[in-house]
Design a protein around this motif. Sequence first.
Motif, PDB file in Angstrom:
ATOM      1  N   ILE A  61      77.221  19.040  16.326  1.00 42.60           N
ATOM      2  CA  ILE A  61      78.489  19.549  15.814  1.00 42.60           C
ATOM      3  C   ILE A  61      79.576  18.488  15.859  1.00 42.60           C
ATOM      4  O   ILE A  61      80.575  18.569  15.131  1.00 42.60           O
TER       5      ILE A  61
ATOM      6  N   LEU B  70      72.368  26.094   9.908  1.00 40.09           N
ATOM      7  CA  LEU B  70      73.394  27.064  10.265  1.00 40.09           C
ATOM      8  C   LEU B  70      73.126  28.362   9.525  1.00 40.09           C
ATOM      9  O   LEU B  70      72.563  28.359   8.428  1.00 40.09           O
TER      10      LEU B  70
ATOM     11  N   ARG C 192      74.954  32.367   8.617  1.00 41.72           N
ATOM     12  CA  ARG C 192      76.116  33.242   8.671  1.00 41.72           C
ATOM     13  C   ARG C 192      75.662  34.660   9.005  1.00 41.72           C
ATOM     14  O   ARG C 192      74.645  35.136   8.501  1.00 41.72           O
TER      15      ARG C 192
ATOM     16  N   TRP D 219      74.093  21.891   5.930  1.00 42.88           N
ATOM     17  CA  TRP D 219      73.387  22.590   7.011  1.00 42.88           C
ATOM     18  C   TRP D 219      73.236  24.071   6.706  1.00 42.88           C
ATOM     19  O   TRP D 219      72.237  24.679   7.078  1.00 42.88           O
ATOM     20  N   LEU D 220      74.231  24.657   6.041  1.00 39.71           N
ATOM     21  CA  LEU D 220      74.098  26.051   5.617  1.00 39.71           C
ATOM     22  C   LEU D 220      72.964  26.193   4.599  1.00 39.71           C
ATOM     23  O   LEU D 220      72.130  27.101   4.691  1.00 39.71           O
TER      24      LEU D 220
ATOM     25  N   VAL E  43      79.503  31.968  11.906  1.00 38.63           N
ATOM     26  CA  VAL E  43      78.447  31.027  11.532  1.00 38.63           C
ATOM     27  C   VAL E  43      77.951  30.369  12.809  1.00 38.63           C
ATOM     28  O   VAL E  43      78.746  29.895  13.621  1.00 38.63           O
ATOM     29  N   ARG E  44      76.636  30.350  12.993  1.00 36.12           N
ATOM     30  CA  ARG E  44      76.066  29.770  14.210  1.00 36.12           C
ATOM     31  C   ARG E  44      74.776  29.039  13.874  1.00 36.12           C
ATOM     32  O   ARG E  44      74.241  29.153  12.774  1.00 36.12           O
ATOM     33  N   TYR E  45      74.294  28.281  14.848  1.00 35.37           N
ATOM     34  CA  TYR E  45      73.031  27.577  14.656  1.00 35.37           C
ATOM     35  C   TYR E  45      71.883  28.581  14.574  1.00 35.37           C
ATOM     36  O   TYR E  45      71.840  29.569  15.305  1.00 35.37           O
ATOM     37  N   ASN E  46      70.957  28.309  13.683  1.00 34.13           N
ATOM     38  CA  ASN E  46      69.792  29.159  13.472  1.00 34.13           C
ATOM     39  C   ASN E  46      68.767  28.889  14.577  1.00 34.13           C
ATOM     40  O   ASN E  46      68.251  27.775  14.683  1.00 34.13           O
TER      41      ASN E  46
ATOM     42  N   TYR F 175      72.048  16.916  13.785  1.00 34.72           N
ATOM     43  CA  TYR F 175      72.792  18.139  13.502  1.00 34.72           C
ATOM     44  C   TYR F 175      73.854  18.428  14.563  1.00 34.72           C
ATOM     45  O   TYR F 175      74.317  19.559  14.690  1.00 34.72           O
TER      46      TYR F 175
END
Length: 235
Positions: free
Chosen positions: A47, A82, A84, A76-77, A10-13, A45
Amino acid sequence: MATIRPFKGVRYNPDKIDDLSAVISQPYDRVRHGLQDKYYAQSRYSIVRIIKGKEQAGDDEKNNVYTRARDYFNAWLQQGILMREDRPALYILHQTVTLPDGSKHTRQGMIAAFELARFDEGIVLPHERTLSGPKVDRLNLLRTTEVNFGHIFMLYPGNHINELLGQAIAGLRDSPQLPRRDAGQVPRRPVQRRFQLSHGHSGQHGRSRPRHPTHPPPDPLLHQDGYNSGARDIH
């Protein structure tokens, strides 16, 4: 023998966050001396709101730093902040630093899922003495969110793993989504390159890449440090 596997990270978009420097932070145990306030002010946002959230008056079992971390992550997802990965992957990391004499040194490592093993199997050699407080804190975060937000820093001996990784990423482009400025006070900022290795990715010549190196590390791994870095070589 250690068993490692690719996983869906999972990472930042990048369509939502165009500058990672605004949202990343130092490892949780280095967020002190006003850094927490700084990170909170940089972005809604950040972390740090998850890995080292602020305590609030009236915190209880149902509302606390861990439940808020879970709620931030899930929100956030859902909002697309965020994202995936679609496919499991290994993440190969190169960090190149310039030494005082002008020479350059590159440290290579990878981020992967690691299969747990019993202590008496000798697959992972232990860290030095650790503190119970931070361990309870990280375990509470893991249990509440069901997500790993940091990495265990493992060392592996020999060049054979590096050779396999080098062959696997040959021809692949590195990720463009890397920080533009330091997340903290780093005297000599390393130049970072990240390669994403997953099944079906191709290099410049269209060659299919394997999902992960076919030979797991045959030697014991050394648990070198806490919750911030991936496995790296020690040669």
